[in-house]
Design a protein around this motif. Structure first.
Motif, PDB file in Angstrom:
ATOM      1  N   ALA A 106      37.079  40.688  32.199  1.00  0.00           N
ATOM      2  CA  ALA A 106      36.590  40.718  30.812  1.00  0.00           C
ATOM      3  C   ALA A 106      37.716  41.056  29.838  1.00  0.00           C
ATOM      4  N   VAL A 107      38.455  42.109  30.151  1.00  0.00           N
ATOM      5  CA  VAL A 107      39.513  42.521  29.236  1.00  0.00           C
ATOM      6  C   VAL A 107      40.719  41.618  29.433  1.00  0.00           C
ATOM      7  N   LEU A 112      43.313  38.479  27.093  1.00  0.00           N
ATOM      8  CA  LEU A 112      43.793  37.964  25.812  1.00  0.00           C
ATOM      9  C   LEU A 112      42.656  37.856  24.808  1.00  0.00           C
ATOM     10  N   GLY A 113      41.437  37.662  25.328  1.00  0.00           N
ATOM     11  CA  GLY A 113      40.276  37.572  24.439  1.00  0.00           C
ATOM     12  C   GLY A 113      40.162  38.801  23.556  1.00  0.00           C
ATOM     13  N   ASN A 114      40.476  39.964  24.105  1.00  0.00           N
ATOM     14  CA  ASN A 114      40.338  41.202  23.335  1.00  0.00           C
ATOM     15  C   ASN A 114      41.502  41.441  22.402  1.00  0.00           C
ATOM     16  N   PHE A 158      32.998  34.707  25.561  1.00  0.00           N
ATOM     17  CA  PHE A 158      34.368  34.577  26.061  1.00  0.00           C
ATOM     18  C   PHE A 158      34.891  35.921  26.525  1.00  0.00           C
ATOM     19  N   SER A 159      34.688  36.923  25.677  1.00  0.00           N
ATOM     20  CA  SER A 159      35.260  38.221  25.977  1.00  0.00           C
ATOM     21  C   SER A 159      34.635  38.858  27.216  1.00  0.00           C
ATOM     22  N   LEU A 160      33.338  38.632  27.406  1.00  0.00           N
ATOM     23  CA  LEU A 160      32.693  39.213  28.587  1.00  0.00           C
ATOM     24  C   LEU A 160      32.825  38.316  29.825  1.00  0.00           C
ATOM     25  N   LEU A 182      31.384  35.517  30.386  1.00  0.00           N
ATOM     26  CA  LEU A 182      30.075  35.052  30.828  1.00  0.00           C
ATOM     27  C   LEU A 182      30.032  33.532  30.926  1.00  0.00           C
ATOM     28  N   THR A 238      30.598  31.122  32.997  1.00  0.00           N
ATOM     29  CA  THR A 238      31.441  30.168  33.714  1.00  0.00           C
ATOM     30  C   THR A 238      31.304  30.418  35.208  1.00  0.00           C
ATOM     31  N   THR A 277      32.141  33.150  36.522  1.00  0.00           N
ATOM     32  CA  THR A 277      33.082  34.198  36.916  1.00  0.00           C
ATOM     33  C   THR A 277      32.333  35.450  37.366  1.00  0.00           C
ATOM     34  N   SER A 325      40.254  35.093  37.453  1.00  0.00           N
ATOM     35  CA  SER A 325      38.799  34.988  37.435  1.00  0.00           C
ATOM     36  C   SER A 325      38.341  33.634  36.905  1.00  0.00           C
ATOM     37  N   LEU A 326      39.200  32.991  36.113  1.00  0.00           N
ATOM     38  CA  LEU A 326      38.819  31.678  35.594  1.00  0.00           C
ATOM     39  C   LEU A 326      38.941  30.598  36.666  1.00  0.00           C
TER      40      LEU A 326
HETATM   41  N1  TRP Z   1      37.287  37.451  29.179  1.00  0.00           N
HETATM   42  C1  TRP Z   1      38.653  37.111  29.294  1.00  0.00           C
HETATM   43  C2  TRP Z   1      39.372  37.590  28.046  1.00  0.00           C
HETATM   44  O1  TRP Z   1      38.760  38.155  27.198  1.00  0.00           O
HETATM   45  C3  TRP Z   1      38.882  35.655  29.547  1.00  0.00           C
HETATM   46  C4  TRP Z   1      38.053  35.153  30.655  1.00  0.00           C
HETATM   47  C5  TRP Z   1      38.169  35.460  31.972  1.00  0.00           C
HETATM   48  C6  TRP Z   1      36.944  34.320  30.540  1.00  0.00           C
HETATM   49  N2  TRP Z   1      37.185  34.854  32.686  1.00  0.00           N
HETATM   50  C7  TRP Z   1      36.424  34.145  31.833  1.00  0.00           C
HETATM   51  C8  TRP Z   1      36.359  33.714  29.478  1.00  0.00           C
HETATM   52  C9  TRP Z   1      35.307  33.370  32.033  1.00  0.00           C
HETATM   53  C10 TRP Z   1      35.245  32.941  29.685  1.00  0.00           C
HETATM   54  C11 TRP Z   1      34.706  32.789  30.939  1.00  0.00           C
HETATM   55  O2  TRP Z   1      40.528  37.385  27.895  1.00  0.00           O
END
Ligand code: TRP
Length: 453
Positions: free
Chosen positions: A26-27, A29-31, A233-235, A237, A239, A241, A330-331
């Motif tokens: 989750a944590v 680049l999104g954050n 995106f940030s969590l 969710l 996909t 993952t 995780s992606l």
């Molecule tokens: N959440 C990650 C971030 O904030 C990026 C990420 C990892 C992601 N796995 C994901 C985004 C699955 C969407 C779906 O940087």
């Protein structure tokens, strides 16, 4: 309770290992990279408010659902949804929802990897003392000369991709758990250091006001769509993952509290990043809406003025590389698990195949910052379009499917037993939100942003 299924890929050593890995996913680049710049582009406080609402009304309920599905299905998202559909006596076509999700991760990774490459490039720039005493103009130039060079971008993109493939190929227990244990706490400390620097900049109150005093006149339907997309995106969710990571979760861990811990950690880091970055933006009269380059143009200025700034800059960008790295893994993981389970690839073959395809597709993003800058589709450059399609459309769509599948199609008793939630009230509350509020919010935001209503 006895285990009815096991994942063929192994299991986390404990609930905390899962929390750390999921928080690592989750944590990222999104954050630190994306949250500040989309906040800047979408009106500040009002964006933050909607983002927080999305976290509570959509993020947490879906995270709980996705972990539960994963732990119950214990396979890649397509197979997991198929198996669960079978057990609940509903259409097995739901596997296609899972199959769609598997695609989105690698698609996001094609650009995520490129940006992660920027952070790695910045580690070396910091190491060469390039940030020492620079002003806003110089900082902007450093950034612009990096993205103007397709060769450099390609190089850093390739390094990140190769590293990702190596870790994924090694499997779950060894690589990921250990990296996150060290990286997450260190990054938090560095981020706090930057927030303290921001406090002393004289623009901290302005930042607090900018981030936490919503100006409703800045509210736009596209801003709401971006906020919702950013929450997904940030969590990490929708996909698969989280579903995939849930597949490796021991059966006795509490899904609900785990989901809350991950969400709080993720939101906390995003807000801290905002508090660190905006004082520098204001103090240097930089443009809040300057887009994807925002952190790369602001943070070096702060480091350049700090005692031992180069050292802290190296450390910070290195942490960011690690944070990105636990996300890149995780992606890729759901697609890799799919190839192993469905096509009988070895883990190594699967990681290399997916990694290679993603690496190649990454060229599109690389060129969209330089030689292909003028190529536009629907008013977006390649990177912008890919980001819009994945984060703002495909993720919410995947989330919608998960909500409907879990709260409308699965049997309630089945779900209750899978979740092992002993607090009936909490279960009911979650169920009602996931059944009515989350999917309806997603539909309304979609319809508004696509100008259907
Ligand atoms: N959440 C990650 C971030 O904030 C990026 C990420 C990892 C992601 N796995 C994901 C985004 C699955 C969407 C779906 O940087």
């Amino acid at each position: 309770m006895e285990e009815k299924r096991q994942s063929i890929h192994g299991q986390w050593s404990s609930r905390w290992a899962f929390i750390l890995a999921a928080t690592g996913a989750a944590v990222g680049l999104g954050n630190v990279w994306k949250f500040p710049y989309v906040t800047g582009q979408n009106g500040g406080g009002i964006f933050v408010l909607i983002y927080l609402a999305c976290m509570i009304l959509i993020g947490i309920p879906l995270m709980i659902a996705e972990i539960t599905l994963g732990r119950c299905g214990r396979q890649n998202p397509a197979f997991a949804m198929k198996t669960i559909a079978q057990e609940n006596g509903i259409s097995q076509r739901w596997r296609w929802a899972g199959a769609m999700m598997i695609w989105v991760g690698p698609l996001i990774l094609t650009y995520y990897c490129v940006i992660a490459g920027w952070t790695l490039a910045y580690v070396f720039k910091a190491g060469r003392g390039l940030f020492h005493g620079i002003d806003a103009q110089q900082s902007k130039m450093i950034f612009e000369s990096l993205i103007a060079s397709p060769g450099s971008l390609l190089f850093w993109h390739s390094v990140i991709m190769v590293m990702t493939v190596i870790v994924v190929a090694r499997g779950i227990e060894k690589g990921i758990e250990k990296t996150v244990n060290v990286m997450l706490p260190t990054m938090l400390v560095l981020l706090l250091t930057l927030v303290i620097y921001g406090m002393k900049s004289g623009y901290f109150m302005e930042t607090l006001h900018y981030l936490f005093a919503p100006d409703f006149s800045e509210l736009t339907s596209s801003g709401i769509l971006v906020a919702m997309g950013q929450a997904f995106f940030s969590l990490s969710l929708a996909t698969g993952t989280i579903m995939m990571y849930g597949a490796y979760l021991p059966r006795d861990a509490s899904v609900a509290s785990t989901a809350v811990v991950i969400t709080l950690a993720d939101t906390g880091v995003a807000l801290l990043a905002g508090l660190a970055i905006f004082p520098i933006v204001f103090a240097n009269h930089l443009e809040v809406g300057s887009g994807p380059g925002l952190i790369f143009m602001t943070l070096p200025i702060a480091f350049g003025q700090m005692p031992y700034g180069s050292f802290f800059a190296i450390l910070f960008f290195l942490m960011l590389v690690f944070a990105a790295f636990t996300s890149t893994i995780s992606l890729l993981e759901p697609a890799v698990a799919f190839l192993i389970e469905a096509k009988h690839f070895s883990r190594k073959q699967a990681a290399i195949t997916t990694g290679f395809c993603v690496w190649l597709a990454g060229f599109g993003t690389i060129f969209s910052f330089n030689i292909g800058k003028n190529f536009q589709l629907f008013g977006y450059d390649f990177f912008g379009l890919l980001d819009y399609l994945t984060a703002n459309l495909m993720l919410p769509l995947g989330g919608f499917f998960i909500a409907v599948f879990t709260a409308w199609r699965m049997k309630k008793a089945f779900l209750r037993q899978e979740m092992q939630l002993h607090n009936g009230l909490f279960f009911q509350g979650w169920y009602i939100i996931l059944r009515y509020i989350s999917p309806i919010c997603i539909l309304i935001v979609f319809a508004k942003a696509l100008k259907i209503i």
